[in-house]
Structures are given as C-alpha cells and as structure tokens.
Write an enzyme that holds these catalytic residues in place. Structure first.
Site, PDB file in Angstrom:
ATOM      1  N   CYS A   1      -6.985  -6.184  -0.017  1.00 56.85           N
ATOM      2  CA  CYS A   1      -5.774  -6.171   0.822  1.00 56.85           C
ATOM      3  C   CYS A   1      -5.139  -4.781   0.846  1.00 56.85           C
ATOM      4  O   CYS A   1      -5.672  -3.884   1.489  1.00 56.85           O
ATOM      5  CB  CYS A   1      -4.798  -7.251   0.361  1.00 56.85           C
ATOM      6  SG  CYS A   1      -3.496  -7.574   1.562  1.00 56.85           S
TER       7      CYS A   1
ATOM      8  N   HIS B   1      -7.738 -12.138  -0.751  1.00 50.70           N
ATOM      9  CA  HIS B   1      -7.408 -12.062  -2.186  1.00 50.70           C
ATOM     10  C   HIS B   1      -8.295 -12.977  -3.024  1.00 50.70           C
ATOM     11  O   HIS B   1      -7.909 -14.120  -3.291  1.00 50.70           O
ATOM     12  CB  HIS B   1      -5.950 -12.468  -2.399  1.00 50.70           C
ATOM     13  CG  HIS B   1      -4.971 -11.517  -1.810  1.00 50.70           C
ATOM     14  ND1 HIS B   1      -4.620 -10.344  -2.423  1.00 50.70           N
ATOM     15  CD2 HIS B   1      -4.291 -11.548  -0.643  1.00 50.70           C
ATOM     16  CE1 HIS B   1      -3.750  -9.694  -1.670  1.00 50.70           C
ATOM     17  NE2 HIS B   1      -3.535 -10.394  -0.577  1.00 50.70           N
TER      18      HIS B   1
ATOM     19  N   ARG C   1      -3.207  -2.206   9.498  1.00 51.38           N
ATOM     20  CA  ARG C   1      -2.331  -2.911   8.549  1.00 51.38           C
ATOM     21  C   ARG C   1      -1.713  -4.142   9.197  1.00 51.38           C
ATOM     22  O   ARG C   1      -1.497  -4.165  10.399  1.00 51.38           O
ATOM     23  CB  ARG C   1      -1.198  -1.995   8.072  1.00 51.38           C
ATOM     24  CG  ARG C   1      -1.636  -0.910   7.119  1.00 51.38           C
ATOM     25  CD  ARG C   1      -0.441  -0.094   6.656  1.00 51.38           C
ATOM     26  NE  ARG C   1       0.463  -0.884   5.827  1.00 51.38           N
ATOM     27  CZ  ARG C   1       1.732  -0.541   5.561  1.00 51.38           C
ATOM     28  NH1 ARG C   1       2.248   0.540   6.065  1.00 51.38           N
ATOM     29  NH2 ARG C   1       2.471  -1.309   4.791  1.00 51.38           N
TER      30      ARG C   1
ATOM     31  N   GLU D   1      -8.594 -12.949  -6.044  1.00 50.77           N
ATOM     32  CA  GLU D   1      -7.932 -13.214  -7.333  1.00 50.77           C
ATOM     33  C   GLU D   1      -6.981 -14.410  -7.253  1.00 50.77           C
ATOM     34  O   GLU D   1      -6.456 -14.847  -8.272  1.00 50.77           O
ATOM     35  CB  GLU D   1      -7.197 -11.952  -7.813  1.00 50.77           C
ATOM     36  CG  GLU D   1      -5.857 -11.645  -7.140  1.00 50.77           C
ATOM     37  CD  GLU D   1      -5.986 -11.035  -5.737  1.00 50.77           C
ATOM     38  OE1 GLU D   1      -7.109 -11.001  -5.193  1.00 50.77           O
ATOM     39  OE2 GLU D   1      -4.948 -10.613  -5.191  1.00 50.77           O
TER      40      GLU D   1
ATOM     41  N   SER E   1       0.818  -1.210   0.000  1.00 57.49           N
ATOM     42  CA  SER E   1       0.000   0.000   0.000  1.00 57.49           C
ATOM     43  C   SER E   1       0.856   1.266   0.000  1.00 57.49           C
ATOM     44  O   SER E   1       0.476   2.269  -0.602  1.00 57.49           O
ATOM     45  CB  SER E   1      -0.940  -0.006   1.197  1.00 57.49           C
ATOM     46  OG  SER E   1      -0.212  -0.062   2.400  1.00 57.49           O
TER      47      SER E   1
END
Lengths: 192, 294
Positions: A79, A172, A108, A174, A48
């Site tokens: 995320c 995630h 975080r 993905e 990030s």
C-alpha cells in the site's frame, strides 16, 4: 535470515507477527543499525507522505536505496510502501518523498476515499487458490516497465508486481491470516 | 466480489494510522501545514476544542463546505466530528466522503442515552473512552478505533494519562482472569463476554487505541506512547502554540522516536510558547467534556 519491518508508522506489528508465524526472525527497523542487520525489508501500509518524509530525515532512505541497488536487501512495499518504492507517483503532494526503486507509475488513492475501501478475492500468480485481499485507500500500478512482472490485477489495474528483489502490493496481506504473500517475499530474500 | 465497509476494512484504516499524529485543523492552510509536517490525518473542525470551550453554546458538526475544502487541499485522510448520538450528522459526513468520523464529546451531545449505531455505516468511527468498559461498549456499537477522552482543549495531559493508564491496567486484569471471573467482569463493565475474551486472547484492545485530550508538547506525545498509545491526536496543542509548524514537526518526530530521549531532547528545543493550559481544579463539573457519552 532476518527480515526487517520499517517501523516509522503504520501496520508494523501486524507484519512482524506474520513474519514470525512464517518462522523467520523479524526486526523492527527504526535506525540504520537495525536496517543493516536485515536481508529484506517490508515497508508497511501507513501514510506514504509521513513515512517518506521521516525516512529521509532520519537517514534511512539512502541506505535502503543503496543496499537494494547493491543487491543485499530485498524490499516489499504494501500500500503506502508500494507508493514509496515507485519511481513515479500520480497525485502525490508537491515533492512527494519516495525511494524511487521500482520501474512503476503509481496512482495514489486510486479506488477513492475510505468508504470505497474494500476486500475481495484475488488471484495471485503461482498461487493455487485465490487470497482475500484488503484494499484501504489503496494505490494502483498505472504503468510498469519491461522488467516488471504482474502478479495480480483487478479490472482497475495491476495490484501486485515484482521486479527482481522488489515486490509491491496495493493490498494488505498483513490484515488476513493468509501467510502466502509473506512466504513469497521470504523466498525472494532467500534468492539474494 | 468487492465488499465495502467490512469491519476489517474499517479497523484496518485505523491500523494504518498507528505510530502517527492526527492534527486538528480549522482552515485549508492549517491542513497544508499539518500534511507538510508529517501528520497521518487531519481532523477538520470549525473551532479547536479550546475555542469551543471559550465560545460556549452548542457545538455542532462543521460546515460541509469547509470540510470539503480541506479534503480538496490534502491527500492524507480527513476526519471530522459529529455530536454523540447524532446519526444524521454522520450520514452527511459519510456522503461527503470523509475518511473517518469522530463521535466526539468535544461537541455538544445530541443524545444523552444512545450513541450512533456505527455498524450501519461504511465509513469508520473513532470514539473516546476513559476506561475499558467505555471502550468495549463503543466497539460493540461499531467503533473501529478508540482514543482516550482526556480533557479536550486544556493543554493539560493529566486526564489522558489517567484514561490510558486505566485502560492498560484493566486489560492486564482481564488477561489474568479465569473464565468464570470473566463472566462477572463482563457483567460489571456492561460489555459482552465475547469482547472480553477477545481482549484476553489478544492482550490488548481489539482495535487501535490513540491518545487524545490535552497533548501539547513532544514530551506529552512521548509520555502517551510510552504508556501504550498506538498514536496521538493533537487538538489545540499545535495551532494554539506560538510556532505551529515547528511544534507539529516536533510532535511527529517525538511520536516516532518516543523511546529515544536523545531525539526528544533535540526536537523539544526552541519551540516557542506552548498553548496556555488549564488546571483541572479550575473547571466546574459542567465544563468537563469527558463525562459526556459514557
């Protein structure tokens, strides 16, 4: 319908592949021009601090904020993307860059370092069976405003939430073959 | 139920680093500069490769005290190196909580025959490779990320280019192979048929593949990205240059906009002197780190 994937750094190709499998046109977004062609934007997992810094330098951050506030761009953060859409961040670096769109406070690396990263079955609101969720140095939502709807949680806290055209997951989607979360976001884009 | 350290979780960590720059740092101050410049991770080590080269002797895992100080300083992932085959050093680093272990030819190998069985660890590993065979052998031992070996500490990108081109060329060959030809190739490369089939169907290595070894300028980073790297490791190239902060930021921007010469031209300006480089022909066989651990 075109959905962009912010292609600054991180799991870009994985999101593009999932969007294509869902049957929508996916565009890789590195510039303001490509961002303007998209109805929705996925901010992928990555670091990030890196992504946040680079979208400011290359003039993408303002355009994302502006178009989301106008209601012409849905945004989905996974995320690192969740950290970036949050209004408040615990344990960020000094002047941690952010988009500050969603009324959430994010911690975080909430589950610890990489060796504590994990996968688990997770119930997601409105899905009729659990999904496999992959958490990698993942953040968590510590606090959320009244406009934020919780979509999934673990004992440690909220890991998926929605606020209007904003969607955020700690995990995630993905990285597994399950397309339901992407389909869920595509439906949000269609509602715009 | 939570399952930690699955191959998907380990490999996924590397996927999150794609398109990014991982920088070698030797102090917490350097780590802070790297994070500020936009590094996606730092590699904590006692000496950068060019100094290891200069110092000679046996190069080992860094002092845990120093690694922990860097872990306390930055919020981005921290990697650290162990000697090839030295699983005890790896156990120590896992205990410390480093986010990634580099089983690295930059350090003096501890085992001339066996690499670490990386499947036994929850922490992911990255390993160097000069060609597809090396890459797939490391993956079969459990590596969740691959990088080119290049020739570390030289500031000379020629070997990283060779290794990246070689892997890409071999992947293209695999894609075009028939089933029976693949069996023979698996035998020749000393790898499993299953892994080669995976390469063929994905059209790429099954894990993330970064460039490392000799990258010293934004143009070097762009070159490696254009050759197909998923991201960049910079060792001595940053903190052995005249203006580390500027070089670090420029390499981060060049890795993102690797295909945009306009940005590359802009970020390459006024960076001061790059690290002094080494010509390959000046290295003796014993100086070459890339032949370690094949």
């Amino acid at each position: 319908m075109k959905i962009g994937v912010l292609a600054v750094q991180g799991a870009v190709s994985e999101h593009i592949r999932h969007l294509e499998h869902c049957g929508v046109e996916a565009v890789s977004v590195k510039s303001r021009e490509s961002l303007n062609k998209a109805n929705g934007l996925i901010i992928p997992g990555g670091e990030s601090t890196t992504i946040g810094k680079l979208i400011e330098i290359f003039g993408l951050a303002d355009l994302i904020r502006e178009r989301n506030r106008q209601g012409s761009l849905a945004v989905f953060g996974t995320c690192a993307g969740m950290v970036l859409v949050a209004q408040n961040i615990f344990d960020g670096i000094k002047e941690q860059p952010r988009l500050g769109l969603m009324d959430i406070t994010v911690q975080r690396n909430a589950f610890g370092r990489q060796k504590e990263s994990f996968e688990t079955d997770l119930d997601f609101k409105s899905f009729n069976s659990p999904l496999t969720a992959v958490f990698i140095r993942a953040p968590i939502i510590e606090k959320a405003g009244p406009a934020v709807e919780t979509l999934a949680e673990l004992p440690e806290g909220v890991v998926a939430a929605r606020q209007g055209s904003l969607l955020a997951t700690s995990f995630h989607p993905e990285l597994t073959d399950d397309l339901r979360i992407h389909q869920f976001f595509i439906n949000i884009c269609r509602e715009l | 139920m939570k399952e930690q350290g699955t191959f998907r979780v380990k490999k996924g960590m590397a996927q999150m680093q794609k398109g990014g720059v991982i920088m070698d740092v030797t102090t917490d101050e350097q780590a802070r500069i790297a994070e500020k410049a936009g590094a996606v991770a730092v590699m904590a080590l006692e000496r950068v490769p060019s100094d290891i080269r200069a110092a000679g002797g046996v190069a080992r895992m860094a002092d845990p005290e120093m690694i922990m100080r860097i872990m306390d300083t930055v919020t981005i992932p921290v990697m650290a190196k162990v000697r090839i085959g030295h699983f005890a050093e790896a156990q120590i680093l896992e205990e410390l909580g480093v986010d990634y272990i580099d089983e690295s030819e930059v350090l003096t190998p501890a085992d001339e025959e066996f690499h670490i069985n990386k499947h036994l660890f929850k922490v992911p590993f990255v390993c160097g490779a000069r060609d597809l065979g090396e890459a797939l052998r490391r993956i079969s031992e459990g590596a969740a990320m691959i990088r080119t070996k290049g020739e570390p500490g030289t500031g000379n990108v020629v070997e990283a280019v060779r290794h990246m081109r070689k892997v890409m060329d071999q992947v293209r060959q695999v894609i075009s192979k028939a089933d029976d030809e693949l069996v023979v190739l698996a035998r020749d490369l000393g790898v499993s048929l299953e892994l080669l089939q995976e390469v063929r169907s994905a059209g790429r290595l099954p894990v993330v593949n970064f460039a490392a070894g000799g990258i010293a300028s934004p143009a070097d980073a762009s070159l490696m990205m254009q050759l197909g790297s998923d991201g960049i490791f910079v060792g001595s190239g940053i903190f052995k240059s005249e203006k580390p902060q500027l070089v670090a930021e420029a390499i981060v921007k060049a890795t993102l906009h690797y295909d945009d010469p306009k940005v590359l031209a802009e970020v390459s300006r006024k960076l001061g002197d790059a690290m002094p480089g080494l010509e390959m022909s000046t290295l003796t066989a014993a100086d070459r780190m890339q032949e370690r651990g094949i």
